[in-house]
Design a protein around this motif. Sequence first.
Motif, PDB file in Angstrom:
ATOM      1  N   CYS A   9       1.024  -1.085   0.088  1.00 24.24           N
ATOM      2  CA  CYS A   9       0.169   0.120  -0.044  1.00 24.24           C
ATOM      3  C   CYS A   9       0.888   1.230  -0.044  1.00 24.24           C
ATOM      4  O   CYS A   9       0.602   2.089  -0.844  1.00 24.24           O
ATOM      5  CB  CYS A   9      -0.862  -0.023   1.117  1.00 24.24           C
ATOM      6  SG  CYS A   9      -2.166  -1.250   1.148  1.00 24.24           S
ATOM      7  N   SER A  35      -4.995   2.566  -0.124  1.00 23.00           N
ATOM      8  CA  SER A  35      -5.200   2.151   1.053  1.00 23.00           C
ATOM      9  C   SER A  35      -5.310   0.578   1.053  1.00 23.00           C
ATOM     10  O   SER A  35      -5.399  -0.129  -0.114  1.00 23.00           O
ATOM     11  CB  SER A  35      -6.869   2.575   1.297  1.00 23.00           C
ATOM     12  OG  SER A  35      -7.838   2.014   0.308  1.00 23.00           O
ATOM     13  N   LYS A  36      -5.466   0.190   2.167  1.00 27.00           N
ATOM     14  CA  LYS A  36      -5.680  -1.241   2.362  1.00 27.00           C
ATOM     15  C   LYS A  36      -6.994  -1.750   1.852  1.00 27.00           C
ATOM     16  O   LYS A  36      -7.004  -2.863   1.248  1.00 27.00           O
ATOM     17  CB  LYS A  36      -5.652  -1.546   4.003  1.00 27.00           C
ATOM     18  CG  LYS A  36      -5.656  -3.207   4.239  1.00 27.00           C
ATOM     19  CD  LYS A  36      -5.387  -3.352   5.815  1.00 27.00           C
ATOM     20  CE  LYS A  36      -5.490  -4.794   6.118  1.00 27.00           C
ATOM     21  NZ  LYS A  36      -5.313  -5.054   7.733  1.00 27.00           N
ATOM     22  N   TYR A  37      -8.068  -0.866   2.126  1.00 28.13           N
ATOM     23  CA  TYR A  37      -9.185  -1.333   1.283  1.00 28.13           C
ATOM     24  C   TYR A  37      -9.110  -1.670  -0.074  1.00 28.13           C
ATOM     25  O   TYR A  37      -9.875  -2.535  -0.613  1.00 28.13           O
ATOM     26  CB  TYR A  37     -10.153  -0.320   1.470  1.00 28.13           C
ATOM     27  CG  TYR A  37     -11.598  -0.363   0.979  1.00 28.13           C
ATOM     28  CD1 TYR A  37     -12.831  -1.304   1.488  1.00 28.13           C
ATOM     29  CD2 TYR A  37     -11.966   0.226  -0.069  1.00 28.13           C
ATOM     30  CE1 TYR A  37     -13.939  -1.634   0.915  1.00 28.13           C
ATOM     31  CE2 TYR A  37     -13.246  -0.109  -0.873  1.00 28.13           C
ATOM     32  CZ  TYR A  37     -14.078  -0.641   0.011  1.00 28.13           C
ATOM     33  OH  TYR A  37     -15.415  -1.094  -0.898  1.00 28.13           O
ATOM     34  N   THR A  38      -8.313  -0.612  -0.836  1.00 26.87           N
ATOM     35  CA  THR A  38      -8.408  -0.495  -2.211  1.00 26.87           C
ATOM     36  C   THR A  38      -7.367  -1.936  -2.355  1.00 26.87           C
ATOM     37  O   THR A  38      -7.724  -2.587  -3.584  1.00 26.87           O
ATOM     38  CB  THR A  38      -7.561   0.610  -2.677  1.00 26.87           C
ATOM     39  OG1 THR A  38      -8.491   1.744  -2.502  1.00 26.87           O
ATOM     40  CG2 THR A  38      -7.276   0.559  -4.240  1.00 26.87           C
ATOM     41  N   TYR A  52      -7.093  -4.957  -1.049  1.00 28.61           N
ATOM     42  CA  TYR A  52      -7.878  -5.817  -1.162  1.00 28.61           C
ATOM     43  C   TYR A  52      -8.904  -6.063  -1.987  1.00 28.61           C
ATOM     44  O   TYR A  52      -9.643  -7.214  -2.601  1.00 28.61           O
ATOM     45  CB  TYR A  52      -8.328  -6.394   0.238  1.00 28.61           C
ATOM     46  CG  TYR A  52      -7.110  -6.747   1.225  1.00 28.61           C
ATOM     47  CD1 TYR A  52      -6.980  -8.060   1.082  1.00 28.61           C
ATOM     48  CD2 TYR A  52      -6.664  -5.750   2.136  1.00 28.61           C
ATOM     49  CE1 TYR A  52      -5.656  -8.274   1.951  1.00 28.61           C
ATOM     50  CE2 TYR A  52      -5.262  -6.279   2.843  1.00 28.61           C
ATOM     51  CZ  TYR A  52      -5.001  -7.547   2.551  1.00 28.61           C
ATOM     52  OH  TYR A  52      -3.991  -8.137   3.383  1.00 28.61           O
ATOM     53  N   ASN A  53      -9.677  -4.922  -2.464  1.00 31.15           N
ATOM     54  CA  ASN A  53     -10.555  -4.944  -3.704  1.00 31.15           C
ATOM     55  C   ASN A  53      -9.797  -5.311  -4.965  1.00 31.15           C
ATOM     56  O   ASN A  53     -10.393  -5.911  -5.706  1.00 31.15           O
ATOM     57  CB  ASN A  53     -10.812  -3.667  -4.002  1.00 31.15           C
ATOM     58  CG  ASN A  53     -12.375  -3.013  -2.884  1.00 31.15           C
ATOM     59  OD1 ASN A  53     -12.694  -4.308  -2.229  1.00 31.15           O
ATOM     60  ND2 ASN A  53     -12.787  -2.058  -2.773  1.00 31.15           N
ATOM     61  N   TYR A  54      -8.570  -4.861  -5.120  1.00 29.79           N
ATOM     62  CA  TYR A  54      -7.725  -5.412  -6.505  1.00 29.79           C
ATOM     63  C   TYR A  54      -7.499  -6.607  -6.454  1.00 29.79           C
ATOM     64  O   TYR A  54      -7.645  -7.511  -7.382  1.00 29.79           O
ATOM     65  CB  TYR A  54      -6.765  -4.565  -6.447  1.00 29.79           C
ATOM     66  CG  TYR A  54      -6.632  -3.005  -6.802  1.00 29.79           C
ATOM     67  CD1 TYR A  54      -7.828  -2.395  -7.207  1.00 29.79           C
ATOM     68  CD2 TYR A  54      -5.209  -2.146  -6.696  1.00 29.79           C
ATOM     69  CE1 TYR A  54      -7.630  -1.209  -7.528  1.00 29.79           C
ATOM     70  CE2 TYR A  54      -5.172  -0.993  -7.230  1.00 29.79           C
ATOM     71  CZ  TYR A  54      -6.711  -0.315  -7.485  1.00 29.79           C
ATOM     72  OH  TYR A  54      -6.635   0.798  -7.877  1.00 29.79           O
ATOM     73  N   ASP A  56      -9.231  -9.165  -4.752  1.00 29.97           N
ATOM     74  CA  ASP A  56     -10.407  -9.842  -4.965  1.00 29.97           C
ATOM     75  C   ASP A  56     -11.038  -9.825  -6.591  1.00 29.97           C
ATOM     76  O   ASP A  56     -11.272 -10.999  -7.041  1.00 29.97           O
ATOM     77  CB  ASP A  56     -11.879  -9.148  -4.234  1.00 29.97           C
ATOM     78  CG  ASP A  56     -11.670  -9.434  -2.631  1.00 29.97           C
ATOM     79  OD1 ASP A  56     -10.764 -10.357  -2.371  1.00 29.97           O
ATOM     80  OD2 ASP A  56     -12.414  -8.719  -1.758  1.00 29.97           O
TER      81      ASP A  56
END
Length: 228
Positions: free
Chosen positions: A193, A199-202, A204-206, A208
Amino acid sequence: MTQHEIEFYRRLAHGIAAQFGPRCEVVVHDLECDADHSIVAIENGSVSGRHVGDGPSHIVLEAKKAKGGQLEDRIGYLTRTRDGRILRSSTIYLRNQRGRVIGILAINYDISMLLALEDTISPLIANAEDKNHEEPEHITQNVADLLDDLINESIRLVGKPAALMTKEDKMKAIEFLDTSGAMMITKAGPRICEVFSISKYTLYNYLDDLRTRRAEGGKKAEKTQGPA
């Protein structure tokens, strides 16, 4: 690996190192233990600067990601230490009675002085033809070095600095990191990151999204595949 197996391979490593001298490093990795501390035995560790309890190399990550049947021993390839020495290396996968890979026996022989000697005498005996030189792999000393190595490889793969990458560029780099086993390294997420300014959220979205694409691609390939 059981304690009995570790002890056997520790004795084997000692015998090989004693046979070939202080320039021959022999390492035993346990693939069933904590990935951050895979080295359970090492002889002549001064060659690469590693010790018992240090973390994995690229080869170890590949082995933990791959299925045992897909792994083949690698003999006589070139590697490079952090301080620039060139080694001639061999990787032998250790299997249990069921054929499952449980460890790695790695032999790394420092050939730096031999290469220096070759550079001295080769102009006297070589012809004018160019030689193709194999690019050595980098031997990492700890998981932080290994992660940075993989991140640098992902940036080279994209071909532009992380600061100039588009979303698709970053996804391409992160896909390389995911398939190469980088996400198995402890605290890989925060470092990735930081480098790619996401971000960490981004992240893990990538991941997935990428994993879903690969899964769907695999299903399509199975449907179109003909008889063997």
